[in-house]
Design an enzyme around this catalytic site. Structure first.
Site, PDB file in Angstrom:
ATOM      1  NE  ARG A 244      -4.281  -1.417   0.085  1.00  7.61           N
ATOM      2  CZ  ARG A 244      -4.392  -2.500  -0.695  1.00  7.61           C
ATOM      3  NH1 ARG A 244      -3.424  -2.832  -1.513  1.00  7.61           N
ATOM      4  NH2 ARG A 244      -5.493  -3.232  -0.654  1.00  7.61           N
ATOM      5  CD  GLU A 273      -3.447   2.737  -5.422  1.00  6.82           C
ATOM      6  OE1 GLU A 273      -4.111   1.785  -5.789  1.00  6.82           O
ATOM      7  OE2 GLU A 273      -2.239   2.655  -5.143  1.00  6.82           O
ATOM      8  CG  HIS A 291      -3.333  -1.263  -6.861  1.00  9.45           C
ATOM      9  ND1 HIS A 291      -3.776  -0.604  -5.731  1.00  9.45           N
ATOM     10  CD2 HIS A 291      -3.210  -2.569  -6.498  1.00  9.45           C
ATOM     11  CE1 HIS A 291      -3.911  -1.477  -4.739  1.00  9.45           C
ATOM     12  NE2 HIS A 291      -3.587  -2.686  -5.181  1.00  9.45           N
TER      13      HIS A 291
HETATM   14  C1  DGY Z   1      -5.542  -6.299  -2.662  1.00 10.55           C
HETATM   15  O1  DGY Z   1      -6.211  -7.304  -2.898  1.00 10.55           O
HETATM   16  O2  DGY Z   1      -5.451  -5.779  -1.544  1.00 10.55           O
HETATM   17  C2  DGY Z   1      -4.895  -5.685  -3.842  1.00 10.55           C
HETATM   18  O3  DGY Z   1      -3.958  -4.726  -3.495  1.00 10.55           O
HETATM   19  C3  DGY Z   1      -5.961  -5.079  -4.722  1.00 10.55           C
HETATM   20  O4  DGY Z   1      -6.562  -4.050  -4.042  1.00 10.55           O
END
Ligand code: DGY
Length: 337
Positions: A244, A273, A291
């Site tokens: 993250r 983001e 992402h």
């Molecule tokens: C998750 O599954 O947490 C990925 O980062 C997609 O958001």
């Protein structure tokens, strides 16, 4: 709204999902799908939630305490199409007796693949190399420039040694990297693929040519990679993040990239983001992805099915496999009412 089918739980999905997932949703729930994939803001989700028993949301939906507090009483469960759940207020959901589930286990390999891509892409200049070819600047290459950095045989530190961290360690071994990790708990050796444990992050950082962030975003880890932590890395280290964006301080990362403290960074996730710090776009020594950690058809499909499995279990009165909230009798009883 779907045609009423008495008895079937009414589920609102905030985003379009894989076709096989939507097909199954329609067959077992009164599913309100977002077939146009039009992003909905919080007030629209709240307004539409009123006619539903459960929500299927994504990590794009930032559903903090106020949102959960204002959900209609009809909502008993929120299934998030993500392993991360920092976008949801778990304490508030628990306070309201709303169950929350996530999708662990099915995106491990895809996300670890992206971590390797980021390491290779950042180190070997994938984004500037690609640009040179597209801009017809191949003629600028010489025997001494441009140059990337070695990956094979280097020292990799992994911050967070859950499923994804372990899958990164396994891949890194195949590149002859020597791997170390920092996590709250030391893991049994059969889960660490030869990685050495550091109890303190501060002690591991000076020992890393690469640092891969693979921990969850929690109050403890948010902002953890700040200027003073980054300064402990050897000069010219490479940072990659598939976890993250808010685990790093953007200002510190950008300054470190400018001074050469970091030679490069590979980033798949960003604070705020998709409205990322615009300075990243101007830098040549960053390799940026939007992402994509879980973005393969098989992985996204498995995530969607996991959401459905959890919803089905809940509405059958069972404890969902991936329940994040502390179960309260009321959660399960409500359904049968
Ligand atoms: C998750 O599954 O947490 C990925 O980062 C997609 O958001």
């Amino acid at each position: 709204m779907p045609k009423e089918s008495p008895g079937k739980p009414r589920i609102l999905a905030t985003r379009r999902m894989m076709p096989d997932v939507e097909h199954r949703m329609k067959s077992i729930f009164q599913a309100t799908l977002n077939e146009e994939d039009r992003p909905m803001d919080r007030s629209e989700i709240l307004e539409r939630a009123a006619r539903h028993d459960g929500l299927l949301v994504t990590s794009f939906d930032k559903l903090g305490p106020d949102f959960i507090q204002n959900l209609p009483a009809s909502i008993r469960i929120i299934a998030t199409h993500s392993v991360g759940y920092d976008h949801l207020s778990i304490p508030q959901a628990e306070a309201r007796g709303i169950a929350v589930t996530n999708t662990p286990g099915v995106l491990t390999e895809a996300t670890a693949d992206i971590a390797m891509l980021l390491m290779l892409g950042a180190a070997r200049g994938a984004s500037w190399g690609d640009r040179m070819v597209r801009e017809n600047r191949w003629g600028e290459t010489t025997l001494t420039s441009p140059m990337g950095h070695d990956v094979s045989g280097q020292r990799l530190g992994i911050l967070g040694m859950g499923r994804i961290g372990q899958a990164v360690a396994r891949r890194a071994r195949a590149f002859g990297m020597s791997v170390r990790y920092h996590a709250r708990q030391q893991l049994p050796t059969d889960q660490t693929h030869g990685a050495r444990y550091f109890k303190r992050l501060e002690d591991m950082l000076p020992d890393c040519d690469f640092l891969s962030i693979n921990c969850a975003s929690t109050p403890e880890t948010r902002g953890m990679l700040n200027a003073s932590m980054l300064s402990l890395l050897p000069t010219g280290a490479i940072l990659v993040n598939t976890a993250r964006g808010d685990i790093v301080e953007d200002e510190a990362v950008i300054q470190a990239l400018k001074t050469g403290q970091l030679a490069a960074a590979g980033l798949d996730v960003f604070r705020n983001e998709p409205n990322i710090d615009p300075r990243y776009r101007q830098m040549d020594n960053v390799f940026l992805l939007p992402h994509l950690g879980s973005a393969t058809p098989a992985t996204r499909s498995a995530m969607g099915h996991k959401c459905i499995d959890n919803l089905e279990q809940y509405f059958r009165g069972e404890r969902p496999t991936d329940l994040l909230t502390t179960p309260r009798e009321t959660c399960l009883d409500l359904h049968t009412a």
